[in-house]
Design a protein around this motif. Structure first.
Motif, PDB file in Angstrom:
ATOM      1  N   VAL A  86      12.310   5.253  -1.062  1.00  0.00           N
ATOM      2  CA  VAL A  86      11.392   5.171   0.075  1.00  0.00           C
ATOM      3  C   VAL A  86      10.494   6.396   0.091  1.00  0.00           C
ATOM      4  O   VAL A  86      10.962   7.536  -0.071  1.00  0.00           O
ATOM      5  N   PHE A  87       9.205   6.185   0.293  1.00  0.00           N
ATOM      6  CA  PHE A  87       8.223   7.269   0.359  1.00  0.00           C
ATOM      7  C   PHE A  87       7.586   7.279   1.750  1.00  0.00           C
ATOM      8  O   PHE A  87       6.883   6.334   2.124  1.00  0.00           O
TER       9      PHE A  87
ATOM     10  N   GLU B  11       2.548   7.181  10.025  1.00  0.00           N
ATOM     11  CA  GLU B  11       2.090   5.795  10.076  1.00  0.00           C
ATOM     12  C   GLU B  11       2.093   5.123   8.709  1.00  0.00           C
ATOM     13  O   GLU B  11       1.713   3.965   8.599  1.00  0.00           O
ATOM     14  N   SER B  12       2.503   5.835   7.674  1.00  0.00           N
ATOM     15  CA  SER B  12       2.394   5.321   6.313  1.00  0.00           C
ATOM     16  C   SER B  12       3.715   5.448   5.574  1.00  0.00           C
ATOM     17  O   SER B  12       4.243   6.560   5.433  1.00  0.00           O
TER      18      SER B  12
ATOM     19  N   ASP C 108       6.831  -2.531 -23.368  1.00  0.00           N
ATOM     20  CA  ASP C 108       5.652  -1.700 -23.086  1.00  0.00           C
ATOM     21  C   ASP C 108       5.110  -1.842 -21.664  1.00  0.00           C
ATOM     22  O   ASP C 108       3.944  -1.487 -21.416  1.00  0.00           O
ATOM     23  N   GLU C 109       5.903  -2.341 -20.727  1.00  0.00           N
ATOM     24  CA  GLU C 109       5.401  -2.405 -19.352  1.00  0.00           C
ATOM     25  C   GLU C 109       6.536  -2.512 -18.343  1.00  0.00           C
ATOM     26  O   GLU C 109       7.639  -2.969 -18.652  1.00  0.00           O
ATOM     27  N   PHE C 110       6.229  -2.071 -17.123  1.00  0.00           N
ATOM     28  CA  PHE C 110       7.135  -2.197 -15.987  1.00  0.00           C
ATOM     29  C   PHE C 110       6.373  -2.847 -14.832  1.00  0.00           C
ATOM     30  O   PHE C 110       5.153  -2.659 -14.690  1.00  0.00           O
ATOM     31  N   LEU C 111       7.101  -3.598 -14.024  1.00  0.00           N
ATOM     32  CA  LEU C 111       6.518  -4.222 -12.844  1.00  0.00           C
ATOM     33  C   LEU C 111       7.369  -3.816 -11.647  1.00  0.00           C
ATOM     34  O   LEU C 111       8.570  -4.068 -11.609  1.00  0.00           O
ATOM     35  N   LEU C 112       6.735  -3.186 -10.653  1.00  0.00           N
ATOM     36  CA  LEU C 112       7.439  -2.682  -9.477  1.00  0.00           C
ATOM     37  C   LEU C 112       7.059  -3.516  -8.257  1.00  0.00           C
ATOM     38  O   LEU C 112       5.865  -3.677  -7.963  1.00  0.00           O
ATOM     39  N   ARG C 113       8.077  -4.057  -7.563  1.00  0.00           N
ATOM     40  CA  ARG C 113       7.806  -4.772  -6.315  1.00  0.00           C
ATOM     41  C   ARG C 113       7.842  -3.769  -5.173  1.00  0.00           C
ATOM     42  O   ARG C 113       8.850  -3.105  -4.951  1.00  0.00           O
ATOM     43  N   VAL C 114       6.724  -3.678  -4.478  1.00  0.00           N
ATOM     44  CA  VAL C 114       6.546  -2.650  -3.452  1.00  0.00           C
ATOM     45  C   VAL C 114       6.274  -3.299  -2.094  1.00  0.00           C
ATOM     46  O   VAL C 114       5.547  -4.295  -2.008  1.00  0.00           O
ATOM     47  N   ILE C 115       6.866  -2.738  -1.056  1.00  0.00           N
ATOM     48  CA  ILE C 115       6.558  -3.136   0.316  1.00  0.00           C
ATOM     49  C   ILE C 115       5.998  -1.911   1.036  1.00  0.00           C
ATOM     50  O   ILE C 115       6.618  -0.847   1.039  1.00  0.00           O
ATOM     51  N   SER C 116       4.816  -2.064   1.611  1.00  0.00           N
ATOM     52  CA  SER C 116       4.168  -0.943   2.297  1.00  0.00           C
ATOM     53  C   SER C 116       3.962  -1.268   3.768  1.00  0.00           C
ATOM     54  O   SER C 116       3.952  -2.432   4.179  1.00  0.00           O
ATOM     55  N   SER C 117       3.789  -0.218   4.539  1.00  0.00           N
ATOM     56  CA  SER C 117       3.518  -0.370   5.975  1.00  0.00           C
ATOM     57  C   SER C 117       2.456   0.631   6.397  1.00  0.00           C
ATOM     58  O   SER C 117       2.600   1.831   6.168  1.00  0.00           O
ATOM     59  N   ASP C 118       1.378   0.110   6.971  1.00  0.00           N
ATOM     60  CA  ASP C 118       0.338   0.939   7.577  1.00  0.00           C
ATOM     61  C   ASP C 118       0.406   0.752   9.081  1.00  0.00           C
ATOM     62  O   ASP C 118      -0.060  -0.266   9.617  1.00  0.00           O
ATOM     63  N   ASN C 119       1.031   1.679   9.761  1.00  0.00           N
ATOM     64  CA  ASN C 119       1.164   1.593  11.219  1.00  0.00           C
ATOM     65  C   ASN C 119       1.739   0.245  11.643  1.00  0.00           C
ATOM     66  O   ASN C 119       1.283  -0.374  12.603  1.00  0.00           O
TER      67      ASN C 119
ATOM     68  N   SER D   8      -1.596 -10.304 -10.061  1.00  0.00           N
ATOM     69  CA  SER D   8      -0.921 -11.491  -9.525  1.00  0.00           C
ATOM     70  C   SER D   8      -0.772 -11.425  -8.015  1.00  0.00           C
ATOM     71  O   SER D   8      -0.573 -12.444  -7.358  1.00  0.00           O
ATOM     72  N   THR D   9      -0.840 -10.215  -7.474  1.00  0.00           N
ATOM     73  CA  THR D   9      -0.789 -10.036  -6.011  1.00  0.00           C
ATOM     74  C   THR D   9      -1.951  -9.149  -5.606  1.00  0.00           C
ATOM     75  O   THR D   9      -2.136  -8.067  -6.167  1.00  0.00           O
ATOM     76  N   ILE D  10      -2.723  -9.599  -4.646  1.00  0.00           N
ATOM     77  CA  ILE D  10      -3.880  -8.820  -4.192  1.00  0.00           C
ATOM     78  C   ILE D  10      -3.677  -8.448  -2.725  1.00  0.00           C
ATOM     79  O   ILE D  10      -3.938  -9.256  -1.824  1.00  0.00           O
ATOM     80  N   PRO D  11      -3.204  -7.235  -2.459  1.00  0.00           N
ATOM     81  CA  PRO D  11      -3.016  -6.819  -1.062  1.00  0.00           C
ATOM     82  C   PRO D  11      -4.333  -6.344  -0.448  1.00  0.00           C
ATOM     83  O   PRO D  11      -5.320  -6.120  -1.164  1.00  0.00           O
ATOM     84  N   TYR D  12      -4.333  -6.202   0.870  1.00  0.00           N
ATOM     85  CA  TYR D  12      -5.469  -5.555   1.523  1.00  0.00           C
ATOM     86  C   TYR D  12      -5.495  -4.092   1.079  1.00  0.00           C
ATOM     87  O   TYR D  12      -4.445  -3.454   0.913  1.00  0.00           O
ATOM     88  N   ARG D  13      -6.693  -3.564   0.914  1.00  0.00           N
ATOM     89  CA  ARG D  13      -6.830  -2.209   0.374  1.00  0.00           C
ATOM     90  C   ARG D  13      -6.649  -1.163   1.473  1.00  0.00           C
ATOM     91  O   ARG D  13      -7.577  -0.452   1.863  1.00  0.00           O
ATOM     92  N   THR D  14      -5.421  -1.060   1.959  1.00  0.00           N
ATOM     93  CA  THR D  14      -5.093  -0.109   3.011  1.00  0.00           C
ATOM     94  C   THR D  14      -4.774   1.254   2.415  1.00  0.00           C
ATOM     95  O   THR D  14      -4.478   1.375   1.215  1.00  0.00           O
ATOM     96  N   PRO D  15      -4.784   2.309   3.233  1.00  0.00           N
ATOM     97  CA  PRO D  15      -4.466   3.643   2.717  1.00  0.00           C
ATOM     98  C   PRO D  15      -3.099   3.722   2.043  1.00  0.00           C
ATOM     99  O   PRO D  15      -2.958   4.382   1.005  1.00  0.00           O
ATOM    100  N   THR D  16      -2.088   3.056   2.595  1.00  0.00           N
ATOM    101  CA  THR D  16      -0.753   3.156   2.009  1.00  0.00           C
ATOM    102  C   THR D  16      -0.677   2.450   0.667  1.00  0.00           C
ATOM    103  O   THR D  16       0.016   2.921  -0.255  1.00  0.00           O
ATOM    104  N   VAL D  17      -1.356   1.334   0.516  1.00  0.00           N
ATOM    105  CA  VAL D  17      -1.386   0.643  -0.780  1.00  0.00           C
ATOM    106  C   VAL D  17      -1.979   1.570  -1.838  1.00  0.00           C
ATOM    107  O   VAL D  17      -1.441   1.704  -2.956  1.00  0.00           O
TER     108      VAL D  17
END
Length: 309
Positions: A233-234, A239-240, A252-263, A287-296
């Motif tokens: 956890v970071f 708020e982030s 030759d690659e890694f894929l990380l599943r991330v969950i973020s929270s902006d406020n 494959s996943t396009i999140p909203y471009r929030t500060p935490t992302v």
């Protein structure tokens, strides 16, 4: 292309704020419903007001599919739907003074104090309404929970941006939704609120600046550091926050599943760590396009910082 594609607006794929006239292919009054559920209210109003453009927000994929099927069957062209949290969408996807009305019907009241932050109403939500609504634009709330209505009204009045009127109805349909019929059949009172905007407020959007999605190039990556990220956890600030839930590896690659929270606004996406020639790139996986929030954005830079060798 799916026959439903024109109804589903994948807002993450556009630069905010969205060009709603372009998405509808016409100008006209703009009405928003937050949490359209089964879509009865949204569809009925769109039928009754064919010259008005309606935008609905919903977090349930099942409800989204059901709405799209209904709109396609009816051949409707004045409704668009976004699969996203409505509070976030209202704040980030609309310009100031562009919305004629906002409707919320039977939101979950989240009665426990521990869940207070999940409630729809807050000072930020009221300020958002006072920003995106046109002058004399209106906010409409319908609920069967009286204290919820009163708390919302208090915030609206305290803002000095709205003129507020409340009423109640027994054994009478107000918005004709499945929930309303259910509560009326049980003898519940339906409470309504209408707030007319009389003054504007200013708000800060978190996706309007620096709209580029980040990527980082690294000369070397420590595989052990990548694998150690799982469940880490970071806390970037109050708020982030983001957490790496899983780490998947391939050649030759890694894929990380991330969950973020902006406020409180949560998103789930993948961060790709990929070897390219003699170096590596760290970026949001397409494959996943999140909203471009500060935490992302922070998550990409922080992960790159941690894994470099």
């Amino acid at each position: 292309m799916s026959v439903f594609a024109k109804y589903h607006v994948k807002a993450q794929e556009f630069d905010p704020p969205l060009d709603w006239e372009g998405l509808f292919g016409r100008s006209g009054p703009l009405v928003v419903e937050l949490g359209f559920g089964s879509g009865e209210f949204l569809i009925q109003n769109a039928i009754e007001h064919p010259s008005t453009n309606f935008v609905g927000f919903e977090t349930s994929l099942t409800c989204m599919v059901k709405l799209q099927k209904s709109l396609s069957r009816l051949g409707m062209n004045n409704v668009r739907a976004v699969l996203s949290d409505g509070k976030f969408g209202l704040k980030e996807l609309f310009r100031d003074k562009t919305v004629d009305a906002v409707y919320v019907n039977f939101p979950c009241p989240w009665p426990k104090e521990a869940h207070r932050n999940r409630r729809l109403y807050s000072k930020t939500f009221v300020d958002t309404l006072a920003s995106v609504l046109k002058d004399q634009g209106s906010f409409h709330l319908t609920t069967d929970v009286q204290w919820y209505l009163k708390d919302t009204a208090s915030l609206l009045i305290e803002s000095e941006c709205f003129s507020v009127k409340m009423s109640e109805a027994l054994n009478k349909n107000v918005v004709s939704t499945r929930y309303e019929k259910k509560w009326l059949s049980r003898g519940k009172v339906i409470y309504t609120l209408m707030a007319v905007k009389i003054k504007s407020a200013s708000i800060k959007r978190i996706t309007w600046e620096d709209k580029e999605m980040p990527h980082v190039h690294l000369k070397n990556v420590c595989e052990d550091k990548v694998k150690a990220l799982r469940d880490k956890v970071f806390h970037e600030d109050q708020e982030s926050v983001f957490v790496v839930k899983n780490v998947y590896s391939n050649v030759d690659e890694f894929l990380l599943r991330v969950i973020s929270s902006d406020n409180g606004f949560q998103q789930c996406y993948f961060v790709l760590i990929q070897k390219r020639g003699k170096s590596y790139i760290v970026k949001i996986d397409p494959s996943t396009i999140p909203y471009r929030t500060p935490t992302v954005k922070k998550s990409v830079f922080k992960i790159a910082e941690v894994i470099q060798s």
